[in-house]
Scaffold this active site. Structure first.
Site, PDB file in Angstrom:
ATOM      1  N   ASP A  52      -8.706  -2.786  -7.591  1.00 38.87           N
ATOM      2  CA  ASP A  52      -9.056  -1.796  -8.598  1.00 38.87           C
ATOM      3  C   ASP A  52      -8.085  -0.624  -8.616  1.00 38.87           C
ATOM      4  O   ASP A  52      -7.247  -0.475  -7.723  1.00 38.87           O
ATOM      5  CB  ASP A  52     -10.463  -1.247  -8.331  1.00 38.87           C
ATOM      6  N   TYR A 110      -9.813  -6.766   4.687  1.00 37.01           N
ATOM      7  CA  TYR A 110      -9.772  -5.453   4.048  1.00 37.01           C
ATOM      8  C   TYR A 110     -10.039  -4.381   5.097  1.00 37.01           C
ATOM      9  O   TYR A 110     -10.815  -4.595   6.035  1.00 37.01           O
ATOM     10  CB  TYR A 110     -10.843  -5.336   2.955  1.00 37.01           C
TER      11      TYR A 110
END
Length: 246
Positions: A52, A110
């Protein structure tokens, strides 16, 4: 045609995300523009997944097909010479014709960074959480996320996929100087899943929820049962692994 695999790092601060979209500059658009200049025709790239706006990457993996005959490793220097300074190709290598950056990924890692004090030099790279957090409670909560679960409660309500079952292999919370790092390794992650998990664990650290509430949130399969969504700028796509998981 040859298939080339790239490992790419980027600072997502000035981009509207990885994936090409009608409004706003994107990482994909920048890379495809440079490849088109090199090939004198459009070149489509495929990534392990999208990130994003504001999200960073240290180990995004991309593939593309090329008719150019130069050695794979030369793509590193050629691309970096033309890409903006906030996108950097770390490695280029020849890949099998069947290699697929997205569908071939076995594990993704992540990491999410938060700071305990304000720092103008880290404001785009770590979220600031100035209130006291119970690190032990956060560690307990993170352990309950490990395993194969339906993560509906930790994904956006209008997700693009119906199957929200994912496997998380490892979680970790590290305290390094003035920062806290959340680490997740999984088979794959739903849209906003990592940010929602981090936001929820932070609220557990504040005392809004108990660590054991994670189990109830997973069982509920209801986004309203979990915590807030952490801001994007603390999140990093750290690594993508293509080796078979035992």
């Amino acid at each position: 045609m040859r298939r080339i695999k790239l490992t790419v790092a980027y600072d997502g601060t000035n981009y509207a995300g990885y994936q090409v979209q009608p409004n706003g500059n994107t990482v994909q658009a920048e890379i495809e523009t440079v490849l088109a200049r090199m090939h004198r025709q459009p070149v489509k790239i495929v990534a392990s997944g999208r990130t994003d706006a504001g999200v960073h990457a240290l180990g995004q993996v991309i593939h593309f097909d090329t008719s150019l005959q130069m050695p794979a490793e030369r793509f590193v220097k050629a691309l970096n010479a033309m890409l903006p300074d906030d996108i950097h190709v770390k490695q280029a290598e020849e890949a099998d014709a069947l290699f697929h950056a997205r569908y071939g990924a076995k594990r993704k890692e992540y990491r999410y960074y938060i700071r305990k004090t304000e720092d103008p030099f880290r404001r785009h790279y770590a979220a600031t959480v100035t209130y006291t957090l119970n690190l032990e409670s956060m560690c307990q909560a993170m352990k309950l996320l490990v395993g194969t679960h339906d993560f509906t409660s930790f994904s956006v309500t209008k997700a693009e996929v119906e199957d929200r079952v994912r496997t998380i292999y490892e979680t970790e919370v590290l305290e390094v100087d003035d920062e806290i790092i959340f680490r997740f390794v999984g088979s794959g992650f739903l849209y906003n899943q990592v940010r929602i998990m981090v936001g929820t664990v932070i609220e557990i650290g504040r005392g809004k929820y108990e660590p054991a509430d994670i189990a109830q949130m997973l069982e509920a399969r209801d986004r309203r049962m979990a915590g807030i969504t952490a801001p994007p700028h603390g999140l990093y796509l750290w690594n993508v692994n293509y080796e078979k998981v035992d």
